[in-house]
Design a protein around this motif. Structure first.
Motif, PDB file in Angstrom:
ATOM      1  N   SER A 128       2.849  -0.010  -4.745  1.00 30.08           N
ATOM      2  CA  SER A 128       3.668   0.958  -4.017  1.00 30.08           C
ATOM      3  C   SER A 128       4.261   0.426  -2.702  1.00 30.08           C
ATOM      4  O   SER A 128       5.181   1.049  -2.149  1.00 30.08           O
ATOM      5  N   ASP A 129       3.780  -0.686  -2.200  1.00 32.25           N
ATOM      6  CA  ASP A 129       4.262  -1.192  -0.913  1.00 32.25           C
ATOM      7  C   ASP A 129       5.761  -1.469  -0.968  1.00 32.25           C
ATOM      8  O   ASP A 129       6.256  -2.163  -1.850  1.00 32.25           O
ATOM      9  N   LYS A 161       0.556   7.283  -4.938  1.00 33.45           N
ATOM     10  CA  LYS A 161       0.864   5.866  -5.084  1.00 33.45           C
ATOM     11  C   LYS A 161       0.299   5.292  -6.369  1.00 33.45           C
ATOM     12  O   LYS A 161      -0.756   5.729  -6.849  1.00 33.45           O
ATOM     13  N   HIS A 172       4.904   4.518  -8.236  1.00 34.51           N
ATOM     14  CA  HIS A 172       4.544   5.847  -7.744  1.00 34.51           C
ATOM     15  C   HIS A 172       4.624   6.810  -8.917  1.00 34.51           C
ATOM     16  O   HIS A 172       5.307   6.536  -9.897  1.00 34.51           O
ATOM     17  N   SER A 183       9.223   4.227  -1.619  1.00 33.52           N
ATOM     18  CA  SER A 183       8.875   5.622  -1.392  1.00 33.52           C
ATOM     19  C   SER A 183       9.545   6.454  -2.477  1.00 33.52           C
ATOM     20  O   SER A 183      10.478   5.997  -3.141  1.00 33.52           O
TER      21      SER A 183
END
Lengths: 113, 115
Positions: B61-62, B57, B47, B65
């Protein structure tokens, strides 16, 4: 899809000789290229960069060459020193890309005394 | 050296637990980035932030956060850590776009192990 590739995982050279590290890219929108050096257990450190309007940039023992038609850049280190032993990453960015860098996989350089 | 610190420097955690990594800068740079480094992959962007409360992102990025409530701090959170998130995490900063401003400066890294 690897947009920036360093096809040689490792390179070994003798102290005092030239080291040549290579990098290829596929995205024609890339207009700025950088080389970083990384020692174990440390963060990468910026080494040298080149804009797509140039084909060569020199800083002391380090020279970067850019061949836009071949989408290829190389980093020359002359003369190589044992302290140059590290992992070298090339990176590329596009002006439209909010400064994001795309990195290659890295090449481990060993300079033997 | 650019003033960038990362905390913690090392962390071992268990699968399923939340983890937050912190990046702190004293350079007042606008852009901040989180990368992970894995063998054979180089550095991959997770990110990034282009200002306070402005984030986007990256390519991996999965499961991650981020938050940026102040210019100087950029937090990376793994909501529920998995073994595939075992990696070395680097924070980087830059002034922004434009010639001479694209250079990113990196922190010392955080080695995260998820058991």
């Amino acid at each position: 899809d690897q947009q920036v590739k360093q096809n040689s995982p490792s390179l070994s050279v003798q102290e005092g000789r030239i080291s040549i590290l290579n990098c290829d890219y596929t995205n024609s929108m890339f207009d700025y290229f950088l080389w970083y050096k990384k020692y174990p257990a440390e963060g990468p450190t910026f080494l040298i960069s080149i804009s797509s309007i140039k084909d060569k940039n020199e800083d002391g023992r380090f020279t970067v060459f850019l061949n836009k038609s071949a989408k290829h850049l190389s980093l020359h280190i002359v003369p190589s020193q044992p302290g140059d032993s590290a992992v070298y990453f090339c990176a590329a960015s596009a002006r439209s890309n909010t400064g994001k860098l795309i990195f290659g996989q890295g090449t481990t350089l060993q300079v033997k005394p | 050296d650019a003033g960038i610190t990362q905390s913690p420097r090392h962390k071992v955690t268990e699968t399923g637990t939340p983890v937050t990594l912190r990046c702190h800068q004293t350079e007042n740079h606008r852009y901040m980035y989180w990368y992970r480094q894995d063998p054979g992959h180089g550095l991959r962007l997770i990110h990034y932030s282009y200002g306070v409360k402005d984030t986007d992102k990256g390519e991996v990025s999965d499961g991650y956060s981020v938050s940026r409530s102040k210019t100087e701090d950029f937090l990376l959170t793994l909501e529920s850590a998995t073994s595939s998130q075992t990696s070395v995490y680097f924070c980087a900063i830059s002034e922004g776009r434009g010639l001479g401003k694209n250079e990113q400066f990196f922190g010392p890294g955080t080695r995260l192990t998820v058991l």
